[in-house]
Design a protein around this motif. Structure first.
Motif, PDB file in Angstrom:
ATOM      1  N   ALA A   1     -60.542 -13.011   6.941  1.00 19.16           N
ATOM      2  CA  ALA A   1     -61.421 -13.077   8.115  1.00 19.16           C
ATOM      3  C   ALA A   1     -62.450 -11.952   8.085  1.00 19.16           C
ATOM      4  O   ALA A   1     -63.626 -12.166   8.406  1.00 19.16           O
ATOM      5  CB  ALA A   1     -60.597 -13.015   9.396  1.00 19.16           C
ATOM      6  N   TRP A   2     -62.032 -10.753   7.691  1.00 22.25           N
ATOM      7  CA  TRP A   2     -62.985  -9.648   7.595  1.00 22.25           C
ATOM      8  C   TRP A   2     -64.031  -9.962   6.533  1.00 22.25           C
ATOM      9  O   TRP A   2     -65.232  -9.802   6.751  1.00 22.25           O
ATOM     10  CB  TRP A   2     -62.300  -8.324   7.289  1.00 22.25           C
ATOM     11  CG  TRP A   2     -63.316  -7.244   7.111  1.00 22.25           C
ATOM     12  CD1 TRP A   2     -63.836  -6.781   5.933  1.00 22.25           C
ATOM     13  CD2 TRP A   2     -64.010  -6.545   8.147  1.00 22.25           C
ATOM     14  NE1 TRP A   2     -64.793  -5.825   6.171  1.00 22.25           N
ATOM     15  CE2 TRP A   2     -64.918  -5.665   7.516  1.00 22.25           C
ATOM     16  CE3 TRP A   2     -63.942  -6.574   9.534  1.00 22.25           C
ATOM     17  CZ2 TRP A   2     -65.760  -4.821   8.245  1.00 22.25           C
ATOM     18  CZ3 TRP A   2     -64.781  -5.726  10.267  1.00 22.25           C
ATOM     19  CH2 TRP A   2     -65.672  -4.866   9.617  1.00 22.25           C
ATOM     20  N   ARG A   3     -63.564 -10.416   5.379  1.00 27.03           N
ATOM     21  CA  ARG A   3     -64.458 -10.715   4.258  1.00 27.03           C
ATOM     22  C   ARG A   3     -65.464 -11.812   4.629  1.00 27.03           C
ATOM     23  O   ARG A   3     -66.645 -11.713   4.307  1.00 27.03           O
ATOM     24  CB  ARG A   3     -63.624 -11.123   3.043  1.00 27.03           C
ATOM     25  CG  ARG A   3     -64.372 -11.299   1.757  1.00 27.03           C
ATOM     26  CD  ARG A   3     -63.472 -11.538   0.546  1.00 27.03           C
ATOM     27  NE  ARG A   3     -62.382 -12.467   0.772  1.00 27.03           N
ATOM     28  CZ  ARG A   3     -61.088 -12.108   0.872  1.00 27.03           C
ATOM     29  NH1 ARG A   3     -60.738 -10.843   0.778  1.00 27.03           N
ATOM     30  NH2 ARG A   3     -60.147 -13.011   1.079  1.00 27.03           N
ATOM     31  N   ASP A   4     -65.001 -12.840   5.349  1.00 31.85           N
ATOM     32  CA  ASP A   4     -65.866 -13.972   5.670  1.00 31.85           C
ATOM     33  C   ASP A   4     -66.835 -13.702   6.817  1.00 31.85           C
ATOM     34  O   ASP A   4     -67.981 -14.145   6.768  1.00 31.85           O
ATOM     35  CB  ASP A   4     -65.015 -15.201   6.031  1.00 31.85           C
ATOM     36  CG  ASP A   4     -64.274 -15.765   4.827  1.00 31.85           C
ATOM     37  OD1 ASP A   4     -64.577 -15.365   3.679  1.00 31.85           O
ATOM     38  OD2 ASP A   4     -63.380 -16.600   5.039  1.00 31.85           O
ATOM     39  N   SER A   5     -66.361 -13.015   7.857  1.00 31.27           N
ATOM     40  CA  SER A   5     -67.217 -12.889   9.048  1.00 31.27           C
ATOM     41  C   SER A   5     -66.969 -11.622   9.860  1.00 31.27           C
ATOM     42  O   SER A   5     -67.277 -11.581  11.044  1.00 31.27           O
ATOM     43  CB  SER A   5     -67.011 -14.103   9.960  1.00 31.27           C
ATOM     44  OG  SER A   5     -65.665 -14.129  10.410  1.00 31.27           O
ATOM     45  N   ARG A   6     -66.388 -10.613   9.193  1.00 38.25           N
ATOM     46  CA  ARG A   6     -66.020  -9.371   9.896  1.00 38.25           C
ATOM     47  C   ARG A   6     -65.053  -9.657  11.037  1.00 38.25           C
ATOM     48  O   ARG A   6     -65.038  -8.981  12.059  1.00 38.25           O
ATOM     49  CB  ARG A   6     -67.252  -8.621  10.376  1.00 38.25           C
ATOM     50  CG  ARG A   6     -68.090  -8.111   9.222  1.00 38.25           C
ATOM     51  CD  ARG A   6     -69.371  -7.480   9.632  1.00 38.25           C
ATOM     52  NE  ARG A   6     -69.221  -6.601  10.771  1.00 38.25           N
ATOM     53  CZ  ARG A   6     -69.819  -5.443  10.911  1.00 38.25           C
ATOM     54  NH1 ARG A   6     -70.623  -5.020   9.983  1.00 38.25           N
ATOM     55  NH2 ARG A   6     -69.649  -4.715  11.982  1.00 38.25           N
TER      56      ARG A   6
END
Length: 144
Positions: free
Chosen positions: A99-104
């Protein structure tokens, strides 16, 4: 000295004298918004890096920096039977990292807070995903 000059000098001296009083609150200190927290966050560190709690305690983190952070438990460090915890409410470490990698996803914005209640004794290691490379890791030790 005229009145305006006197008041200006007095205000300047007061600001200097109070400078140490207006820094970020110490651990557990009540903030102006009435929020209490146990662990603060600087640019690249949790403060304190290790915190001791008792079973049943709710630990509150506060983003006291100007950067976005996460609080992401390391699944491999959780005591048996302990609930996973992460900002964003993810069920596991992989989901939080993705989730962080995809959209913070899971970010805790400046001045935001996050809390978790610890029900199982043991040692809980956690990280800030975007700042782990700079050493932003923390530990909560939960005792009976």
């Amino acid at each position: 000295m005229d009145r305006r000059g006197y008041l200006g000098a007095l205000a300047g001296a007061s600001s200097i004298a109070l400078a140490g009083c207006t820094t970020l609150a110490d651990v557990g200190e009540r903030l102006s918004g009435g929020e209490e927290y146990e662990v603060g966050m600087s640019r690249n560190a949790f403060d304190p890096a290790e915190y001791e709690a008792s079973v049943g305690d709710r630990v509150v983190w506060k983003n006291t920096s100007g950067a976005d952070h996460t609080i992401t438990a390391l699944e491999g460090s959780l005591p048996e039977g302990a609930d996973y915890f992460a900002t964003g409410g993810f069920d596991g470490e992989d989901a939080a990292r993705e989730a962080w990698r995809d959209s913070r996803g899971g970010r805790l914005e400046p001045r935001g807070t996050y809390g978790h209640t610890f029900e199982v004794p043991g040692t809980y290691d956690y990280i800030c995903i975007p700042h782990v490379g700079a050493g932003m890791v923390g530990t909560v030790v939960v005792v009976e």
